[in-house]
Design a protein around this motif. Structure first.
Motif, PDB file in Angstrom:
ATOM      1  N   THR A 150     -16.988   4.176  30.093  1.00 36.97           N
ATOM      2  CA  THR A 150     -16.524   3.431  31.266  1.00 36.97           C
ATOM      3  C   THR A 150     -15.357   2.533  30.911  1.00 36.97           C
ATOM      4  O   THR A 150     -14.347   2.473  31.632  1.00 36.97           O
ATOM      5  CB  THR A 150     -17.673   2.583  31.854  1.00 36.97           C
ATOM      6  OG1 THR A 150     -18.666   3.450  32.396  1.00 36.97           O
ATOM      7  CG2 THR A 150     -17.172   1.648  32.941  1.00 36.97           C
ATOM      8  N   VAL A 151     -15.465   1.831  29.802  1.00 34.32           N
ATOM      9  CA  VAL A 151     -14.407   0.906  29.403  1.00 34.32           C
ATOM     10  C   VAL A 151     -13.138   1.672  29.043  1.00 34.32           C
ATOM     11  O   VAL A 151     -12.028   1.238  29.361  1.00 34.32           O
ATOM     12  CB  VAL A 151     -14.882   0.020  28.243  1.00 34.32           C
ATOM     13  CG1 VAL A 151     -13.714  -0.714  27.606  1.00 34.32           C
ATOM     14  CG2 VAL A 151     -15.910  -0.975  28.737  1.00 34.32           C
ATOM     15  N   LYS A 152     -13.278   2.811  28.414  1.00 34.16           N
ATOM     16  CA  LYS A 152     -12.095   3.620  28.101  1.00 34.16           C
ATOM     17  C   LYS A 152     -11.392   4.074  29.370  1.00 34.16           C
ATOM     18  O   LYS A 152     -10.157   4.045  29.458  1.00 34.16           O
ATOM     19  CB  LYS A 152     -12.502   4.819  27.254  1.00 34.16           C
ATOM     20  CG  LYS A 152     -12.869   4.473  25.819  1.00 34.16           C
ATOM     21  CD  LYS A 152     -13.257   5.723  25.039  1.00 34.16           C
ATOM     22  CE  LYS A 152     -13.611   5.375  23.592  1.00 34.16           C
ATOM     23  NZ  LYS A 152     -14.038   6.562  22.819  1.00 34.16           N
ATOM     24  N   LEU A 153     -12.162   4.483  30.365  1.00 34.35           N
ATOM     25  CA  LEU A 153     -11.565   4.895  31.634  1.00 34.35           C
ATOM     26  C   LEU A 153     -10.892   3.712  32.318  1.00 34.35           C
ATOM     27  O   LEU A 153      -9.764   3.824  32.807  1.00 34.35           O
ATOM     28  CB  LEU A 153     -12.627   5.505  32.540  1.00 34.35           C
ATOM     29  CG  LEU A 153     -12.156   5.910  33.946  1.00 34.35           C
ATOM     30  CD1 LEU A 153     -11.005   6.914  33.875  1.00 34.35           C
ATOM     31  CD2 LEU A 153     -13.327   6.482  34.754  1.00 34.35           C
ATOM     32  N   LEU A 154     -11.566   2.573  32.347  1.00 33.32           N
ATOM     33  CA  LEU A 154     -10.979   1.391  32.975  1.00 33.32           C
ATOM     34  C   LEU A 154      -9.707   0.966  32.251  1.00 33.32           C
ATOM     35  O   LEU A 154      -8.703   0.618  32.885  1.00 33.32           O
ATOM     36  CB  LEU A 154     -11.995   0.247  32.994  1.00 33.32           C
ATOM     37  CG  LEU A 154     -11.545  -1.070  33.625  1.00 33.32           C
ATOM     38  CD1 LEU A 154     -11.043  -0.867  35.054  1.00 33.32           C
ATOM     39  CD2 LEU A 154     -12.672  -2.094  33.609  1.00 33.32           C
ATOM     40  N   SER A 155      -9.715   1.017  30.928  1.00 37.30           N
ATOM     41  CA  SER A 155      -8.519   0.664  30.153  1.00 37.30           C
ATOM     42  C   SER A 155      -7.360   1.591  30.496  1.00 37.30           C
ATOM     43  O   SER A 155      -6.215   1.140  30.654  1.00 37.30           O
ATOM     44  CB  SER A 155      -8.825   0.738  28.658  1.00 37.30           C
ATOM     45  OG  SER A 155      -9.791  -0.199  28.277  1.00 37.30           O
ATOM     46  N   LYS A 156      -7.657   2.884  30.629  1.00 36.69           N
ATOM     47  CA  LYS A 156      -6.612   3.850  30.983  1.00 36.69           C
ATOM     48  C   LYS A 156      -6.031   3.549  32.359  1.00 36.69           C
ATOM     49  O   LYS A 156      -4.799   3.581  32.547  1.00 36.69           O
ATOM     50  CB  LYS A 156      -7.176   5.270  30.961  1.00 36.69           C
ATOM     51  CG  LYS A 156      -6.136   6.339  31.257  1.00 36.69           C
ATOM     52  CD  LYS A 156      -6.721   7.733  31.177  1.00 36.69           C
ATOM     53  CE  LYS A 156      -7.511   8.071  32.420  1.00 36.69           C
ATOM     54  NZ  LYS A 156      -7.910   9.508  32.475  1.00 36.69           N
ATOM     55  N   GLU A 157      -6.895   3.218  33.328  1.00 38.35           N
ATOM     56  CA  GLU A 157      -6.416   2.928  34.681  1.00 38.35           C
ATOM     57  C   GLU A 157      -5.675   1.599  34.737  1.00 38.35           C
ATOM     58  O   GLU A 157      -4.675   1.467  35.450  1.00 38.35           O
ATOM     59  CB  GLU A 157      -7.576   2.950  35.671  1.00 38.35           C
ATOM     60  CG  GLU A 157      -8.265   4.313  35.812  1.00 38.35           C
ATOM     61  CD  GLU A 157      -7.344   5.422  36.325  1.00 38.35           C
ATOM     62  OE1 GLU A 157      -6.245   5.123  36.844  1.00 38.35           O
ATOM     63  OE2 GLU A 157      -7.726   6.602  36.202  1.00 38.35           O
ATOM     64  N   TYR A 158      -6.135   0.603  33.973  1.00 37.04           N
ATOM     65  CA  TYR A 158      -5.390  -0.658  33.870  1.00 37.04           C
ATOM     66  C   TYR A 158      -3.977  -0.404  33.331  1.00 37.04           C
ATOM     67  O   TYR A 158      -2.990  -0.951  33.855  1.00 37.04           O
ATOM     68  CB  TYR A 158      -6.109  -1.618  32.930  1.00 37.04           C
ATOM     69  CG  TYR A 158      -7.163  -2.508  33.538  1.00 37.04           C
ATOM     70  CD1 TYR A 158      -7.383  -2.571  34.905  1.00 37.04           C
ATOM     71  CD2 TYR A 158      -7.932  -3.328  32.716  1.00 37.04           C
ATOM     72  CE1 TYR A 158      -8.349  -3.402  35.445  1.00 37.04           C
ATOM     73  CE2 TYR A 158      -8.910  -4.168  33.242  1.00 37.04           C
ATOM     74  CZ  TYR A 158      -9.109  -4.197  34.611  1.00 37.04           C
ATOM     75  OH  TYR A 158     -10.066  -5.027  35.127  1.00 37.04           O
ATOM     76  N   GLU A 159      -3.883   0.379  32.267  1.00 36.71           N
ATOM     77  CA  GLU A 159      -2.571   0.647  31.652  1.00 36.71           C
ATOM     78  C   GLU A 159      -1.651   1.343  32.647  1.00 36.71           C
ATOM     79  O   GLU A 159      -0.463   1.001  32.772  1.00 36.71           O
ATOM     80  CB  GLU A 159      -2.754   1.496  30.398  1.00 36.71           C
ATOM     81  CG  GLU A 159      -1.444   1.791  29.674  1.00 36.71           C
ATOM     82  CD  GLU A 159      -1.651   2.609  28.396  1.00 36.71           C
ATOM     83  OE1 GLU A 159      -0.644   2.930  27.742  1.00 36.71           O
ATOM     84  OE2 GLU A 159      -2.817   2.926  28.070  1.00 36.71           O
ATOM     85  N   ARG A 160      -2.184   2.323  33.352  1.00 37.24           N
ATOM     86  CA  ARG A 160      -1.376   3.033  34.342  1.00 37.24           C
ATOM     87  C   ARG A 160      -0.950   2.088  35.459  1.00 37.24           C
ATOM     88  O   ARG A 160       0.188   2.148  35.943  1.00 37.24           O
ATOM     89  CB  ARG A 160      -2.195   4.201  34.909  1.00 37.24           C
ATOM     90  CG  ARG A 160      -1.450   5.082  35.887  1.00 37.24           C
ATOM     91  CD  ARG A 160      -2.316   6.248  36.326  1.00 37.24           C
ATOM     92  NE  ARG A 160      -1.661   7.064  37.334  1.00 37.24           N
ATOM     93  CZ  ARG A 160      -2.241   8.064  37.981  1.00 37.24           C
ATOM     94  NH1 ARG A 160      -3.505   8.377  37.704  1.00 37.24           N
ATOM     95  NH2 ARG A 160      -1.587   8.754  38.901  1.00 37.24           N
ATOM     96  N   TYR A 161      -1.845   1.198  35.858  1.00 35.70           N
ATOM     97  CA  TYR A 161      -1.537   0.229  36.905  1.00 35.70           C
ATOM     98  C   TYR A 161      -0.399  -0.687  36.469  1.00 35.70           C
ATOM     99  O   TYR A 161       0.537  -0.944  37.240  1.00 35.70           O
ATOM    100  CB  TYR A 161      -2.798  -0.579  37.222  1.00 35.70           C
ATOM    101  CG  TYR A 161      -2.594  -1.720  38.193  1.00 35.70           C
ATOM    102  CD1 TYR A 161      -2.298  -1.472  39.529  1.00 35.70           C
ATOM    103  CD2 TYR A 161      -2.712  -3.050  37.775  1.00 35.70           C
ATOM    104  CE1 TYR A 161      -2.124  -2.526  40.425  1.00 35.70           C
ATOM    105  CE2 TYR A 161      -2.543  -4.095  38.671  1.00 35.70           C
ATOM    106  CZ  TYR A 161      -2.244  -3.825  39.985  1.00 35.70           C
ATOM    107  OH  TYR A 161      -2.075  -4.857  40.872  1.00 35.70           O
TER     108      TYR A 161
END
Length: 467
Positions: A12-23
């Motif tokens: 979950t944290v890896k996915l959230l980190s990826k979406e934060y970076e893209r954001y």
């Protein structure tokens, strides 16, 4: 601005980190504006709820069903300013009427024909409303409705449901989604103040029931009935996503209010006109004694209202006795603002018609069905709730009926979903897992399908994170 990129390695944290970076890559101007605004207003926002990590989307303009941010990104908007705009953004009929009113005057502190123009459709839509007074917000509407209930009954205590949101005045910020470790046992919740600055005495007059558990309210009335002025409840609890009443909950509250001679107040600030033309009262077939309204009744303009039975509304003070009001005081320079009243009248008389409700209901069913299809295709652990124009996806298969059930919601996982949708050009609902989407009269079937397509594109990543 906080650099809140998660650092541990769960899926979950890896996915959230990826979406934060893209954001962050997509929104450098929002990031810069967040820094600038934080110098002039606390946290860079004008309502604490609007601040979130890593920084909020900063708006440039809106039109129809679209929000444009300061980076030039376009978003299909299903948040609609916390659900205030069932009419959508910049509805041409509403804008034309309000612009005309600007030329006629932006503030009258004198009675005028717009009062009836706005009041009559509220009275027509709610069987419970025989008279109405206008305010400027949902917080004011609840505050005045509870004051009026106290004046009418001569009692002071209010029963409300743990985990519900009823505005930003002091009593409303008691046990609004409190930390479980501080909330006491489920059978006897402990009042918890959310904010500093709330006097220690305030929680003494707040009694906590459990939404969907009428027996919890009955226990409180048996113990404190002679002290209870009102039972305050949302017809559907919209501070937990979308939790509907079950097992005759609202019907039993109506019976208990009658039995104990207390006032039943429906907080329809969020449900009003969005579940049905007459709000949750119509949708669930239970009429309260008082109704508090705001948000969608004004199509996005700042307005609230409270109304109810004539014998209760008669206790609003009209006279002074030796300088003391003879009933419940209700003052405000901006109450009945002509811009807001014009907006209310146009919204309820001309835009939110029977055809408009048919359109919204059809699209809401289409969106909920699309989500369910994707969930099944990807074998996601999730469920969808939908009622009227409102809906929500929960990433848990456990039913959410009460605030304590909320512990089953993985808010970090929901955050990954929310930013994932944002990065795919859709604002699925206001930020936070406690919120819900709104379908507006301006949304189209194609836009609903685009929303579902964005979810389908994200769902593979969500399913992988769950496994």
């Amino acid at each position: 601005m906080n650099d809140s990129t998660p650092i541990d390695g769960t899926p979950t944290v890896k996915l959230l980190s990826k979406e934060y970076e893209r954001y962050r890559e997509r929104t450098p101007n929002s990031e810069a504006m967040a820094d600038d605004l934080s110098e002039v207003v606390p946290a860079g926002v004008c309502s604490t709820f609007r601040a979130y990590d890593p920084y909020p989307v900063h708006a440039d303009r809106t039109e129809g069903t679209t929000l444009y941010d300061v980076d030039g990104n376009e978003y299909l908007d299903f948040a609609l300013n916390n659900g205030t705009q069932l009419v959508g953004h910049t509805h041409p009929e509403l804008s034309e009427g309000v612009i005309d009113q600007i030329d006629r005057g932006t503030l009258y502190t004198r009675p005028n024909e717009l009062i009836e123009f706005a009041a009559r459709p509220l009275i027509d839509r709610w069987d419970a409303i025989e008279q109405v007074r206008f305010t400027n917000s949902g917080t004011e509407s609840i505050m005045h409705a509870t004051r009026l209930a106290r004046a009418y009954t001569g009692r002071e205590k209010i029963i409300r449901m743990e985990g519900a949101y009823h505005g930003a005045h002091d009593p409303a910020l008691v046990s609004k989604m409190p930390p479980i470790e501080r909330a006491g046992p489920e059978t006897d919740p402990r009042p918890v103040s959310e904010s500093q600055g709330i006097p220690d005495s305030v929680p003494d007059d707040v009694l906590l029931g459990t939404y969907n558990d009428a027996a919890s309210v009955e226990r409180l009335l048996r113990e404190h009935g002679r002290e209870v002025a009102a039972i305050l409840v949302e017809p559907a609890c919209l501070n937990l996503g979308l939790v509907e009443p079950t097992g005759g909950f609202l019907e039993r509250l109506r019976e208990l209010a009658d039995e104990y001679n207390t006032v039943l107040i429906f907080d329809e600030v969020k449900t009003g006109v969005k579940l049905a033309p007459g709000g949750g009262a119509e949708y669930y077939g239970v009429q309260p004694d008082l109704v508090a309204l705001a948000k969608a009744i004004g199509g996005g303009y700042p307005v609230g209202a409270f109304g109810g039975r004539r014998d209760i509304m008669d206790h609003i003070a009209a006279d002074l006795d030796d300088g003391v009001a003879t009933g419940a005081a209700h003052y405000g320079t901006y109450n009945g603002n002509p811009l807001a009243l014009r907006a209310v009248g146009i919204t309820l008389r001309e835009i939110l018609t029977a055809d408009a409700y048919d359109h919204v209901t059809e699209l809401a069913e289409r969106l909920a069905g699309g989500y369910r299809d994707v969930i099944e295709d990807e074998d996601l652990e999730a469920r969808v709730a939908s009622a009227g124009s409102q809906g929500m996806v929960y990433f848990t298969e456990e039913p959410i009926r009460t605030f304590r059930d909320w512990t089953a919601v993985d808010e970090e996982f929901h955050e990954a979903y929310w930013f994932g949708m944002l990065n795919r050009g859709v604002i699925p609902h206001p930020h936070d897992a406690s919120q819900q989407w709104t379908i507006s009269v301006q949304h189209s079937a194609e836009e609903i399908d685009d929303h579902v397509a964005a979810f389908a594109d994200l769902a593979t990543d969500l399913a992988a994170a769950q496994r």
